[in-house]
Design a protein around this motif. Structure first.
Motif, PDB file in Angstrom:
ATOM      1  N   ARG A   1      43.147  23.854  90.115  1.00  0.00           N
ATOM      2  CA  ARG A   1      42.753  23.399  88.668  1.00  0.00           C
ATOM      3  C   ARG A   1      41.366  23.987  88.483  1.00  0.00           C
ATOM      4  NH1 ARG A   1      41.969  17.027  88.571  1.00  0.00           N
ATOM      5  NH2 ARG A   1      44.462  17.339  88.875  1.00  0.00           N
ATOM      6  N   PRO A   2      40.429  24.462  89.148  1.00  0.00           N
ATOM      7  CA  PRO A   2      39.255  25.098  88.439  1.00  0.00           C
ATOM      8  C   PRO A   2      39.646  26.615  88.294  1.00  0.00           C
ATOM      9  CG  PRO A   2      38.929  24.169  90.903  1.00  0.00           C
ATOM     10  CD  PRO A   2      40.397  23.898  90.582  1.00  0.00           C
ATOM     11  N   LEU A   3      40.723  27.304  89.015  1.00  0.00           N
ATOM     12  CA  LEU A   3      41.201  28.338  88.451  1.00  0.00           C
ATOM     13  C   LEU A   3      41.793  28.234  86.894  1.00  0.00           C
ATOM     14  CD1 LEU A   3      41.463  31.515  88.819  1.00  0.00           C
ATOM     15  CD2 LEU A   3      43.723  30.928  90.103  1.00  0.00           C
ATOM     16  N   THR A   4      42.396  27.276  86.809  1.00  0.00           N
ATOM     17  CA  THR A   4      43.076  26.820  85.338  1.00  0.00           C
ATOM     18  C   THR A   4      42.054  26.677  84.458  1.00  0.00           C
ATOM     19  OG1 THR A   4      45.092  26.042  86.497  1.00  0.00           O
ATOM     20  CG2 THR A   4      44.609  25.543  84.192  1.00  0.00           C
ATOM     21  N   LEU A  10      39.023  27.904  84.503  1.00  0.00           N
ATOM     22  CA  LEU A  10      38.476  29.118  84.444  1.00  0.00           C
ATOM     23  C   LEU A  10      38.980  30.165  83.524  1.00  0.00           C
ATOM     24  CD1 LEU A  10      36.196  31.261  85.211  1.00  0.00           C
ATOM     25  CD2 LEU A  10      37.789  31.883  87.223  1.00  0.00           C
ATOM     26  N   THR A  11      40.585  30.137  83.629  1.00  0.00           N
ATOM     27  CA  THR A  11      41.366  30.804  82.646  1.00  0.00           C
ATOM     28  C   THR A  11      41.233  30.225  81.400  1.00  0.00           C
ATOM     29  OG1 THR A  11      42.829  31.305  84.641  1.00  0.00           O
ATOM     30  CG2 THR A  11      43.607  31.842  82.315  1.00  0.00           C
ATOM     31  N   ARG A  12      41.254  29.224  81.225  1.00  0.00           N
ATOM     32  CA  ARG A  12      41.363  28.584  79.787  1.00  0.00           C
ATOM     33  C   ARG A  12      39.798  28.889  79.059  1.00  0.00           C
ATOM     34  NH1 ARG A  12      41.670  23.483  81.156  1.00  0.00           N
ATOM     35  NH2 ARG A  12      44.118  23.485  81.144  1.00  0.00           N
ATOM     36  N   ALA A  13      38.740  28.780  80.146  1.00  0.00           N
ATOM     37  CA  ALA A  13      37.352  29.032  79.433  1.00  0.00           C
ATOM     38  C   ALA A  13      37.307  30.306  79.028  1.00  0.00           C
ATOM     39  CB  ALA A  13      36.428  28.864  80.276  1.00  0.00           C
ATOM     40  N   ALA A  14      38.087  31.276  79.758  1.00  0.00           N
ATOM     41  CA  ALA A  14      37.905  32.726  79.571  1.00  0.00           C
ATOM     42  C   ALA A  14      38.717  32.812  78.563  1.00  0.00           C
ATOM     43  CB  ALA A  14      38.426  33.569  80.788  1.00  0.00           C
ATOM     44  N   SER A  15      39.864  32.658  78.230  1.00  0.00           N
ATOM     45  CA  SER A  15      40.594  32.728  77.056  1.00  0.00           C
ATOM     46  C   SER A  15      39.906  32.383  75.613  1.00  0.00           C
ATOM     47  CB  SER A  15      42.026  32.081  77.293  1.00  0.00           C
ATOM     48  OG  SER A  15      42.739  32.386  78.279  1.00  0.00           O
ATOM     49  N   ARG A  16      39.127  31.043  75.802  1.00  0.00           N
ATOM     50  CA  ARG A  16      38.450  30.720  74.713  1.00  0.00           C
ATOM     51  C   ARG A  16      37.376  31.662  74.160  1.00  0.00           C
ATOM     52  NH1 ARG A  16      36.366  24.693  75.973  1.00  0.00           N
ATOM     53  NH2 ARG A  16      35.313  25.285  73.847  1.00  0.00           N
ATOM     54  N   ILE A  17      36.610  32.280  75.135  1.00  0.00           N
ATOM     55  CA  ILE A  17      35.664  33.081  74.825  1.00  0.00           C
ATOM     56  C   ILE A  17      36.204  34.633  74.287  1.00  0.00           C
ATOM     57  CG2 ILE A  17      33.975  34.730  76.095  1.00  0.00           C
ATOM     58  CD1 ILE A  17      33.193  32.541  77.876  1.00  0.00           C
ATOM     59  N   ALA A  49      32.244  28.152  74.956  1.00  0.00           N
ATOM     60  CA  ALA A  49      33.138  27.625  76.107  1.00  0.00           C
ATOM     61  C   ALA A  49      32.362  27.714  77.290  1.00  0.00           C
ATOM     62  CB  ALA A  49      34.407  28.347  76.145  1.00  0.00           C
ATOM     63  N   ARG A  50      32.357  26.788  78.248  1.00  0.00           N
ATOM     64  CA  ARG A  50      31.695  26.418  79.470  1.00  0.00           C
ATOM     65  C   ARG A  50      32.739  25.945  80.531  1.00  0.00           C
ATOM     66  NH1 ARG A  50      29.206  29.578  76.963  1.00  0.00           N
ATOM     67  NH2 ARG A  50      27.179  29.626  76.530  1.00  0.00           N
ATOM     68  N   LEU A  51      32.514  26.327  81.966  1.00  0.00           N
ATOM     69  CA  LEU A  51      33.127  25.413  83.062  1.00  0.00           C
ATOM     70  C   LEU A  51      32.349  24.181  83.085  1.00  0.00           C
ATOM     71  CD1 LEU A  51      34.110  28.169  85.604  1.00  0.00           C
ATOM     72  CD2 LEU A  51      35.703  26.984  83.899  1.00  0.00           C
ATOM     73  N   PRO A  52      33.009  23.196  83.527  1.00  0.00           N
ATOM     74  CA  PRO A  52      32.496  21.898  83.740  1.00  0.00           C
ATOM     75  C   PRO A  52      31.595  22.098  85.158  1.00  0.00           C
ATOM     76  CG  PRO A  52      34.753  21.661  84.156  1.00  0.00           C
ATOM     77  CD  PRO A  52      34.833  22.871  83.435  1.00  0.00           C
ATOM     78  N   ALA A  53      30.611  21.245  85.207  1.00  0.00           N
ATOM     79  CA  ALA A  53      29.815  21.112  86.456  1.00  0.00           C
ATOM     80  C   ALA A  53      30.738  20.840  87.745  1.00  0.00           C
ATOM     81  CB  ALA A  53      28.394  20.392  86.289  1.00  0.00           C
ATOM     82  N   GLN A  54      30.501  21.580  88.745  1.00  0.00           N
ATOM     83  CA  GLN A  54      31.311  21.560  89.810  1.00  0.00           C
ATOM     84  C   GLN A  54      30.325  20.679  91.202  1.00  0.00           C
ATOM     85  OE1 GLN A  54      34.573  21.824  90.218  1.00  0.00           O
ATOM     86  NE2 GLN A  54      34.980  22.531  87.931  1.00  0.00           N
ATOM     87  N   THR A  55      31.127  19.909  91.885  1.00  0.00           N
ATOM     88  CA  THR A  55      30.079  19.183  93.080  1.00  0.00           C
ATOM     89  C   THR A  55      30.639  19.941  94.091  1.00  0.00           C
ATOM     90  OG1 THR A  55      31.753  17.432  93.029  1.00  0.00           O
ATOM     91  CG2 THR A  55      29.876  16.913  91.847  1.00  0.00           C
TER      92      THR A  55
END
Length: 453
Positions: A185-188, A190-197, A204-210
């Motif tokens: 899911r994090p890779l997905t 990342l791919t979605r955010a990179a595609s938006r950029i 577009a940003r990645l959500p905060a990760q714990t």
């Protein structure tokens, strides 16, 4: 040969591992269970045969006349058989079986005084053949204990173990798919955010990760995206500032060039040609500055605050009618497509496409506006030589002038008109492309999401 995705490779690996593990357990359960049940059945049959052979031996020792009745009483069911090999004769009780179907060695062991047992299939029925010697005479007692129930039990157990193995494999695949989907899911994201950029959404940003393994990735990506956004914003502001500062001197230059153009007849020879070149370059420079201002303004605006529902047929018709020159055929569909967007930008899209056709492609042949499969389409046909396939993507890049790169003149353009078209269309969630026109020339196609009615 097509390769499976990482998600499916993980799922199949877990399914295969589950099948192998379950198969090993199933084989162990089968061997232990079947061996135990078979030994128990064999021991029971041997004990019963030992009791029966003592009764037969006692009857033979006393010369009893009730031997046939005794043998009949020793059978335990319709599928059991008792055979007595005595004095060259074979006495049979129970299910009638031809003694010749029995292995000769099995009977000989009984006559030689050696007890033996063997699994056989006699006339289609699985049995356990137990042979025992008769001590009072040179003979052999053979009892065929049916294994029909045990065979059914084995069949049921084998079918159950196979079914459990198959189900375990399917569950392993399902579990692997679920686990890989969660793991990837994090890779997905990342791919979605990179595609938006890549599509122009610099916010577009990645959500905060714990998760401690994913937190550095998200932090680094967001920092990189933030730096990229700031760089693009600075470049856009710089281009806008430069273009804005150039407007005042450019206005003076344009006015001066217009005055010189009106006095052209007074400047003959080489000086006149130089004047023509100067005025054409000033005009091109003016268009370039205007386009740069438009691009920088679009780059700095993250959202479009002026969206409205627009009748695309009316908008294109107004742009076509406002242009100088002869009439241009306009084909429209019914009902007229409607889009949600910025009227000024869509006006600029249509105007730039018409400019491109008139300046570089021999003029506009036809313009079409209609709905097609949930999208609104604008088609501009020109009379030029067409666009080579290797240039059909490049011509929408900034400052790319295709086959006219490196040339100067009044008709070369700045290389920003089609870039503006692509930028405005993309901001409206649409696409633009160029195709071959039937009969020659090029066809520019703009597709925009159709608004709900």
């Amino acid at each position: 040969m097509p390769r499976f995705s990482l998600r499916w490779r993980v799922a199949l690996a877990m399914g295969l591992g589950s099948v192998l593990l379950t198969s090993a357990v199933a084989v162990a359960v089968w061997n232990l269970t079947s061996g135990y049940m078979l030994r128990q059945r064999e021991q029971s049959a041997v004990r019963q045969a030992e009791v029966n052979v003592r009764l037969v031996d006692a009857a033979l020792s006393t010369g009893s006349d009730g031997l046939t009745g005794l043998l009949t009483g020793l059978t335990t069911g319709p599928d059991s058989t008792v055979l007595l090999f005595h004095d060259g004769q074979v006495l049979t009780s129970g299910r009638q079986v031809d003694a010749r179907v029995l292995p000769r060695r099995l009977v000989d062991l009984g006559r030689e005084g050696t007890p033996a047992a063997q699994r056989l299939v006699v006339e289609g029925i699985p049995v356990l053949a137990v042979t025992l010697p008769i001590e009072s005479t040179y003979g052999a007692y053979v009892e065929l204990a049916p294994l029909v129930q045990l065979d059914r039990t084995f069949r049921f157990l084998s079918a159950l173990l196979v079914a459990v193995t198959v189900i375990s494999g399917l569950l392993g695949v399902a579990l692997g798919s679920w686990a890989s989907r969660r793991a990837l899911r994090p890779l997905t994201e990342l791919t979605r955010a990179a595609s938006r950029i890549a599509g122009g959404d610099l916010g577009a940003r990645l959500p905060a990760q714990t998760d401690p393994d994913l937190k550095p990735l998200a932090t680094t990506f967001n920092a990189t995206a933030e730096a990229l956004e700031q760089r693009v914003r600075r470049d856009a502001r710089f281009a806008g500032d430069v273009s804005h500062e150039l407007r005042s001197p450019l206005t003076t230059m344009v006015n001066a060039a217009e005055v010189l153009r009106r006095r052209r007849v007074e400047v003959p020879g080489t000086a006149g040609k130089a004047l023509d070149l100067l005025t054409s370059e000033v005009d091109r420079f003016a268009r370039m500055v205007v386009d740069l201002l438009e691009i920088s303004r679009a780059d700095q605006q993250a959202e479009d605050p002026t969206s409205e529902t627009i009748d695309l047929v009316s908008l294109v018709g107004n742009v076509v009618a406002a242009r100088p020159g002869g009439p241009v055929p306009l084909d429209t569909g019914s009902p007229p497509p409607r889009v949600l967007g910025d009227r000024r930008r869509l006006d600029r899209v249509v105007d730039n496409l018409l400019d491109n056709a008139e300046r570089h492609a021999g003029g506009v042949v036809r313009v079409g506006v209609f709905a097609h499969g949930g999208t609104a389409r604008i088609e501009v046909y020109d009379a030029g030589p067409g666009v080579p396939p290797e240039l059909r993507d490049r011509i929408f890049d900034r400052f790319d002038r295709g086959t006219r790169a490196g040339r100067r003149g009044a008709d070369t353009g700045s290389g920003l008109g089609l870039a503006l078209v692509a930028q405005h269309v993309q901001r409206h969630g649409g696409t633009v492309r160029v195709e071959d026109r039937p009969g020659g020339g090029a066809r520019f196609v703009v597709e925009l999401p159709e608004a709900e009615r």
